[in-house]
Design a protein around this motif. Sequence first.
Motif, PDB file in Angstrom:
ATOM      1  N   LEU A   1       0.716  -1.277   0.110  1.00 41.43           N
ATOM      2  CA  LEU A   1      -0.037   0.101   0.150  1.00 41.43           C
ATOM      3  C   LEU A   1       0.908   1.447   0.073  1.00 41.43           C
ATOM      4  N   ILE A   2       1.781   1.247   0.786  1.00 39.68           N
ATOM      5  CA  ILE A   2       2.997   2.421   0.814  1.00 39.68           C
ATOM      6  C   ILE A   2       3.445   2.506  -0.409  1.00 39.68           C
ATOM      7  N   GLY A   3       4.012   1.728  -0.935  1.00 41.86           N
ATOM      8  CA  GLY A   3       5.038   1.503  -2.216  1.00 41.86           C
ATOM      9  C   GLY A   3       4.032   2.047  -3.398  1.00 41.86           C
ATOM     10  N   LEU A   4       3.042   1.474  -3.637  1.00 45.74           N
ATOM     11  CA  LEU A   4       1.937   1.887  -4.793  1.00 45.74           C
ATOM     12  C   LEU A   4       1.399   3.252  -4.603  1.00 45.74           C
ATOM     13  N   THR A   5       1.123   3.579  -3.381  1.00 46.17           N
ATOM     14  CA  THR A   5       0.493   5.167  -3.315  1.00 46.17           C
ATOM     15  C   THR A   5       1.704   6.005  -3.500  1.00 46.17           C
ATOM     16  N   GLY A   6       2.788   5.870  -2.942  1.00 44.10           N
ATOM     17  CA  GLY A   6       3.953   6.740  -3.301  1.00 44.10           C
ATOM     18  C   GLY A   6       4.379   6.857  -4.597  1.00 44.10           C
ATOM     19  N   SER A   7       4.231   5.764  -5.376  1.00 47.87           N
ATOM     20  CA  SER A   7       4.451   5.715  -6.761  1.00 47.87           C
ATOM     21  C   SER A   7       3.733   6.579  -7.669  1.00 47.87           C
ATOM     22  N   ALA A   8       2.376   6.360  -7.140  1.00 52.81           N
ATOM     23  CA  ALA A   8       1.400   7.165  -7.936  1.00 52.81           C
ATOM     24  C   ALA A   8       1.699   8.701  -7.805  1.00 52.81           C
ATOM     25  N   VAL A   9       1.970   8.974  -6.475  1.00 50.95           N
ATOM     26  CA  VAL A   9       2.401  10.561  -6.371  1.00 50.95           C
ATOM     27  C   VAL A   9       3.326  11.041  -6.911  1.00 50.95           C
ATOM     28  N   ALA A  10       4.486  10.220  -7.067  1.00 49.32           N
ATOM     29  CA  ALA A  10       5.787  10.551  -7.762  1.00 49.32           C
ATOM     30  C   ALA A  10       5.406  10.616  -9.262  1.00 49.32           C
ATOM     31  N   ASN A  11       4.756   9.859  -9.810  1.00 45.49           N
ATOM     32  CA  ASN A  11       4.235   9.943 -11.239  1.00 45.49           C
ATOM     33  C   ASN A  11       3.537  11.458 -11.588  1.00 45.49           C
ATOM     34  N   ILE A  12       2.853  11.898 -10.642  1.00 51.58           N
ATOM     35  CA  ILE A  12       2.264  13.014 -10.673  1.00 51.58           C
ATOM     36  C   ILE A  12       3.198  14.147 -10.725  1.00 51.58           C
TER      37      ILE A  12
ATOM     38  N   PHE B   1       0.449  11.263 -15.995  1.00 52.90           N
ATOM     39  CA  PHE B   1      -0.852  11.630 -15.158  1.00 52.90           C
ATOM     40  C   PHE B   1      -1.990  10.477 -15.373  1.00 52.90           C
ATOM     41  N   MET B   2      -1.954   9.923 -16.562  1.00 46.65           N
ATOM     42  CA  MET B   2      -2.802   8.899 -17.060  1.00 46.65           C
ATOM     43  C   MET B   2      -2.266   7.783 -16.086  1.00 46.65           C
ATOM     44  N   SER B   3      -1.011   7.425 -15.934  1.00 48.52           N
ATOM     45  CA  SER B   3      -0.609   6.208 -15.160  1.00 48.52           C
ATOM     46  C   SER B   3      -0.861   6.468 -13.708  1.00 48.52           C
ATOM     47  N   ALA B   4      -0.899   7.689 -12.987  1.00 46.36           N
ATOM     48  CA  ALA B   4      -1.195   7.894 -11.706  1.00 46.36           C
ATOM     49  C   ALA B   4      -2.487   7.808 -11.511  1.00 46.36           C
ATOM     50  N   SER B   5      -3.505   8.225 -12.497  1.00 44.93           N
ATOM     51  CA  SER B   5      -4.864   8.161 -12.174  1.00 44.93           C
ATOM     52  C   SER B   5      -5.113   6.521 -12.170  1.00 44.93           C
ATOM     53  N   ILE B   6      -4.602   5.637 -12.826  1.00 44.48           N
ATOM     54  CA  ILE B   6      -4.748   4.221 -12.780  1.00 44.48           C
ATOM     55  C   ILE B   6      -4.443   3.641 -11.573  1.00 44.48           C
ATOM     56  N   MET B   7      -3.329   4.166 -11.032  1.00 39.70           N
ATOM     57  CA  MET B   7      -2.349   3.594  -9.873  1.00 39.70           C
ATOM     58  C   MET B   7      -3.281   4.022  -8.592  1.00 39.70           C
TER      59      MET B   7
END
Length: 403
Positions: A66-77, A154-160
Amino acid sequence: MLWVVYTTAYIGRANYAASIVTIIKQGIFTNTQAGLIGTIYFFCYGGWQLVNGMITDKVSPFKIILIGLTGSAVANIFMGLNSNYVVMAVIWGLNGILQAMIWAPVLYIISNIIHSDLRYKACLYIASTFPVGTLIAYFLAMICSNLKWNYVFFMSASIMFIVVFLFFLTYKKVNKLLTYREVSSNEKTKEPSNKINIKLSKLLVISGVSLVIVAVMLHGMLKEGIMTWVPTMISETYQTTPAFSIFITMILPIINLGGAFISTFIFEKLSKRNEVLSSLFIMGFAVLPLSVILFIGEIPLAVSIVMLSLTTVSMSAFNHIYMTLAPLRFKNYNRTATITGIFNSVTYLGCATANFGFGWLSNIFGWRNSVFFWIGIAVIAVFFCMISLKNWKKFTQNLDEEI
């Protein structure tokens, strides 16, 4: 859900490689600069894999995911919001650390929580997340190739973010069952009594891992390096448009779906369930299509694509052996996640070197000389598989654990 999680995670990392050809064509970075950002990512990813593997053997794998995937989504943004070279390198390095928190917990759950009757099939299916995630990332990049390059992040982060929410709901649903299983495991299973205590350093030596990790690192150079630079190599050699180059290389992840099934066939039928021998066969085969790619620019584009496909599917098969099957051998030592972390760490050390090194080689010496280097890497990997084979065979013969 694990399949969806890791497919999505892969989108959030492969999207940069998929966007490189567009970034370079739009004059944002040179080959070398673009490769350096990828190198920083893989150094961070590989380094933290080693740490995270050890942590996962002791901490809840669900919370780490959960921590890793959430943080990665933020990094993509934040990656999409920037165009400064230094800032983007830092952000993508942080994304590497966050992405490194996902795979070892996934394999830990497969190894320690999923029932043994389903474990082998789960390993086969989870391996398809690598090519599927890559395919989706390249598809997003193709859509965005005529727009601004940052749209893909942005599209990747939305999916994540959507998948983070779904995984959280799933975890809450099964948490009570998992807690009960953990508390009552001594009464319900015999697994705890099978645990073997041994120092990690000794385990690496007697199993042959201390030698085979060199081959694993070299495969990482070929696997990620070729996938990263294929669009640019095709575009520069055959003068294709960025969109066409990305579309052509989308074929590779589709074909790579067969890598896990090919490696499973070799593992079951040809090597008699010997992971190192399987990887030796696979890497030895990869030398053949690489030798044909030496003539890139002279041979038709279709032939180049076929040869590149055979190479990448070989790397996908090799990857399945060490990222999925081999770590399960260490379940009785309570080292599944640790060994996964080690294999991942050295793989992406190779990836880091390749992302910068292949870009630099292509700028200075051209693509043909780069392919000479790829062939040398494959031959050396075969050698290290050979010298580690004896130790691995002896180690696996002494195991009662069946994959």
